[in-house]
Structure formats: structure tokens, C-alpha cells
Design an enzyme around this catalytic site. Structure first.
Site, PDB file in Angstrom:
ATOM      1  N   ARG A 101       0.883  -1.182   0.000  1.00 18.59           N
ATOM      2  CA  ARG A 101       0.000   0.000   0.000  1.00 18.59           C
ATOM      3  C   ARG A 101       0.908   1.216   0.000  1.00 18.59           C
ATOM      4  NH1 ARG A 101      -5.482   1.202   3.325  1.00 18.59           N
ATOM      5  NH2 ARG A 101      -6.144  -0.262   1.717  1.00 18.59           N
ATOM      6  N   GLN A 131      -9.764  -4.377  -3.895  1.00 18.53           N
ATOM      7  CA  GLN A 131     -11.093  -3.918  -3.496  1.00 18.53           C
ATOM      8  C   GLN A 131     -12.107  -4.243  -4.598  1.00 18.53           C
ATOM      9  OE1 GLN A 131     -12.078  -2.126  -0.511  1.00 18.53           O
ATOM     10  NE2 GLN A 131     -14.021  -2.821  -1.350  1.00 18.53           N
ATOM     11  N   ASP A 221     -17.782   6.186  -1.898  1.00 19.00           N
ATOM     12  CA  ASP A 221     -16.526   6.159  -1.131  1.00 19.00           C
ATOM     13  C   ASP A 221     -16.360   7.558  -0.531  1.00 19.00           C
ATOM     14  OD1 ASP A 221     -13.985   5.602  -0.128  1.00 19.00           O
ATOM     15  OD2 ASP A 221     -12.976   5.683  -2.078  1.00 19.00           O
TER      16      ASP A 221
HETATM   17  N1   CP Z   1     -11.346  -0.691   1.925  1.00 18.36           N
HETATM   18  C1   CP Z   1     -10.070  -0.684   2.386  1.00 18.36           C
HETATM   19  O1   CP Z   1      -9.099  -0.845   1.649  1.00 18.36           O
HETATM   20  O2   CP Z   1      -9.982  -0.540   3.745  1.00 18.36           O
HETATM   21  P1   CP Z   1      -8.646  -0.308   4.572  1.00 18.36           P
HETATM   22  O3   CP Z   1      -8.139   1.052   4.209  1.00 18.36           O
HETATM   23  O4   CP Z   1      -9.074  -0.395   6.019  1.00 18.36           O
HETATM   24  O5   CP Z   1      -7.660  -1.376   4.208  1.00 18.36           O
HETATM   25  N1  NVA Z   2     -10.407   6.289  -1.712  1.00 18.55           N
HETATM   26  C1  NVA Z   2     -10.032   5.881  -0.379  1.00 18.55           C
HETATM   27  C2  NVA Z   2     -10.175   4.402  -0.236  1.00 18.55           C
HETATM   28  C3  NVA Z   2      -9.824   3.844   1.118  1.00 18.55           C
HETATM   29  C4  NVA Z   2      -9.999   2.367   1.191  1.00 18.55           C
HETATM   30  C5  NVA Z   2      -8.602   6.318  -0.102  1.00 18.55           C
HETATM   31  O1  NVA Z   2      -7.741   6.185  -0.997  1.00 18.55           O
HETATM   32  O2  NVA Z   2      -8.335   6.795   0.992  1.00 18.55           O
END
Ligand code: CP
Ligand code: NVA
Length: 311
Positions: A101, A131, A221
């Protein structure tokens, strides 16, 4: 080497196979069966941003498959203590795959460049492929067949929306983004989707009420993604007419399901009465993160098992 950075790495039939594997493993888990398909394999999670779902679903999924995982946060000094080349190749001496990430998509691409081990994108500013896989698994469970279904994303043309547009093209679903002017999806990304899937049905509109009139699924979202906090006030103002609330739901068919990748800012992009309603599938959707990723991990690390057990 096979990586999963965007979903462009997969053919639609690969995706279908991964989802079939996910559902088969989900069914087996429901009767207490946890086949050790990835026994003694090790997955590293390299994260530059917070996470609940992605981290926990990969860690638990890996444990259920007989493998293990290790979480690598700031202290490993990725991008700080040594070159990406040394970092990645050394990591490849120890682990079978990495979920990453990252703040910027290029960071994940830089890891994959060395082909030291399969790299899975666990969210970047560009996209969130894991996701989207869980989301279509959830739609498959809700509707049986996803082909021809209309997914309407109400909100920001962000990383999650971009992955959903691509996966919709892969599975021959219709995708509509209803967003304020200036918050559309990246045009380069949409160009790549159109080039690879010329028959893709992807539309961007400004009117959320019209967009949901024939929606099978409504997705939203947060208005402000991680890293965009400085824009929060402007975003709150721009997105105010795009809240998923009872009044918007009244314009959608009664069979429409509501999805959200979570975490949600209740009272902003979605109201409590909608996210907690009968039409909402957000908790099963979050649970499906683990099931979808188990299918993906087995496909990446033990495809033979799929040949023998899923077909
Ligand atoms: N939806 C999602 O990726 O959640 P997290 O940020 O908690 O991993
Ligand atoms: N669009 C959001 C998704 C989190 C799972 C972000 O990038 O913060």
C-alpha cells in the site's frame, strides 16, 4: 513474473477463475474446511498508509491457507535506508509475495520492476484492484450474474472508482460515475481501459438522481481520500449534492444494492439510514476482501491447486 498492480495484468478469464476459486474457498470455510494450499508460504505487507480491511484480510487469509504473513511498516525504511533495488531484491530472498500500500502508484511499480517476487497492489492513488475484486464477488453473490449489471458510483472519480470502471469493462458490466465537475476519473486511465476493452460501457455524468434510475448497485466512497486532507473543505462543498441518502435511494429501483469500500464517513458521503439499511451489503463486501484475496493468492502461488480442484 505475475504481478497484480492494476488488473490490466489479468485477462477476463483469469479474473473469473480467481473469483471461482474465491467462492469455492468461501464455501469450504463455511463448513469449517481450511485447506493448507499455501503451507509455509510467507506474505509480506509493506504499508505506507493506514489500513484495517486490507491488512487484516490478507493476514487472516494467508493464515487460513496454511501460510503466514509479516507486517512491514515505517521501521523497515522503504525508500529511506537503502536503494529500492537492494531493498526489493533482499526482500525477495525471504518472502513469496508482497502486498504493498503506497502513497504513489510509481512506488509499487518500482518494486515490481525487479521481479523479485509477485507484487500485489494493496491501494495506491491510482487504483485499488483487490477492493474491486471483492466488490464484484459481492455483486455476484447478490445478483448471480454480473454481466449486463449497472454499477453506479456516486462521488469522487478516485482510485476505487477507477478500478471499478476497469473491472466493469472486464466483466461486461455498465459503469457510471456521477460526480461534480473537476472530480472525474483520470483521462489516461480511461483511455487505457477503452483501448484494451473497446466495448466498455463507461459513462461520466453530473446528475446522481438520473444516474441511479436503473442502477443495480450504487457505490460510494469517501469524498476526501487518504493524502487529500488539505482539500477537505472544498471537497465537502463540491460533493454535498452527491450524498447517498434516502432521497437518492428513492430514485433507484427497489432491488438496488448499496456498496461502500469502507471506511465510511457516515453523514458525509452516505447516511446512517442507507448504510445500515436492508439494501446495504457493505459488511459482506468487507468480508469478501479476504475471500477474493485468498483466490488471488492461490492463483499467484499455487495455480496447480486450482487446476486440480476448481477446474
Ligand atoms: N477498503 C479498504 O481498503 O480498507 P482499509 O483502508 O481499512 O484497508
Ligand atoms: N479512496 C479511499 C479508499 C480507502 C480504502 C482512499 O484512498 O483513501
Amino acid at each position: 513474473m505475475q504481478h497484480l498492480l492494476t488488473l490490466f495484468e489479468l485477462e477476463p478469464h483469469d479474473l473469473v477463475r480467481i473469483l471461482d476459486t474465491s467462492l469455492s474457498l468461501k464455501n469450504r470455510l463455511q463448513v469449517g474446511d481450511r485447506p493448507p494450499i499455501l503451507e509455509r508460504r510467507v506474505l509480506a505487507l509493506l504499508f505506507q498508509k493506514p489500513s484495517l480491511r486490507t491488512r487484516v484480510s490478507f493476514e487472516t487469509g494467508m493464515a487460513q491457507l496454511g501460510g503466514s504473513s509479516l507486517f512491514l511498516g515505517e521501521e523497515v525504511g522503504w525508500g529511506k535506508r537503502e536503494s529500492t533495488s537492494d531493498f526489493t531484491q533482499v526482500l525477495g530472498q525471504f518472502v513469496d509475495a508482497v502486498v504493498c500500500r503506497a502513497k504513489r502508484h510509481e512506488h509499487v511499480e518500482a518494486l515490481a520492476k525487479f521481479n523479485a517476487m509477485p507484487i500485489i497492489n494493496g491501494l495506491t492513488d491510482l487504483c485499488h484492484p483487490c477492493q474491486a475484486m471483492a466488490d464484484v464477488l459481492t455483486m455476484k453473490e447478490a445478483f448471480g450474474e454480473t454481466k449486463g449489471r449497472h454499477l453506479v458510483f456516486v462521488g469522487d472519480g478516485n482510485n476505487v472508482a477507477q478500478s471499478l470502471a476497469l473491472i466493469s469493462a472486464m466483466l461486461e458490466m455498465r459503469f457510471t460515475l456521477a460526480c461534480p465537475e473537476g472530480y472525474e476519473m483520470d483521462s489516461d486511465w480511461l483511455g487505457q481501459v477503452a483501448k484494451r476493452y473497446p466495448n466498455a460501457q463507461i459513462e461520466t455524468v453530473n446528475d446522481p438522481n438520473k444516474a441511479v434510475a436503473d442502477a443495480d448497485a450504487i457505490y460510494t466512497d469517501v469524498w476526501t481520500s487518504m493524502g487529500q486532507e488539505a482539500e477537505m473543505a472544498a471537497r465537502r462543498e463540491a460533493f454535498a449534492p452527491y450524498q447517498v441518502n434516502k432521497s437518492l435511494m428513492a430514485d433507484a429501483p427497489s432491488h438496488t444494492r448499496v456498496l461502500h469500500c469502507l471506511p465510511a464517513v457516515r453523514g458525509e458521503e452516505i447516511t446512517n439510514d442507507v448504510i445500515d439499511s436492508e439494501q446495504s451489503v457493505v459488511i459482506n463486501q468487507a468480508g469478501n476482501r479476504m475471500h477474493a484475496q485468498k483466490g488471488l493468492l492461490v492463483w499467484l502461488l499455487n495455480r496447480e491447486w486450482i487446476d486440480l480442484n476448481v477446474g
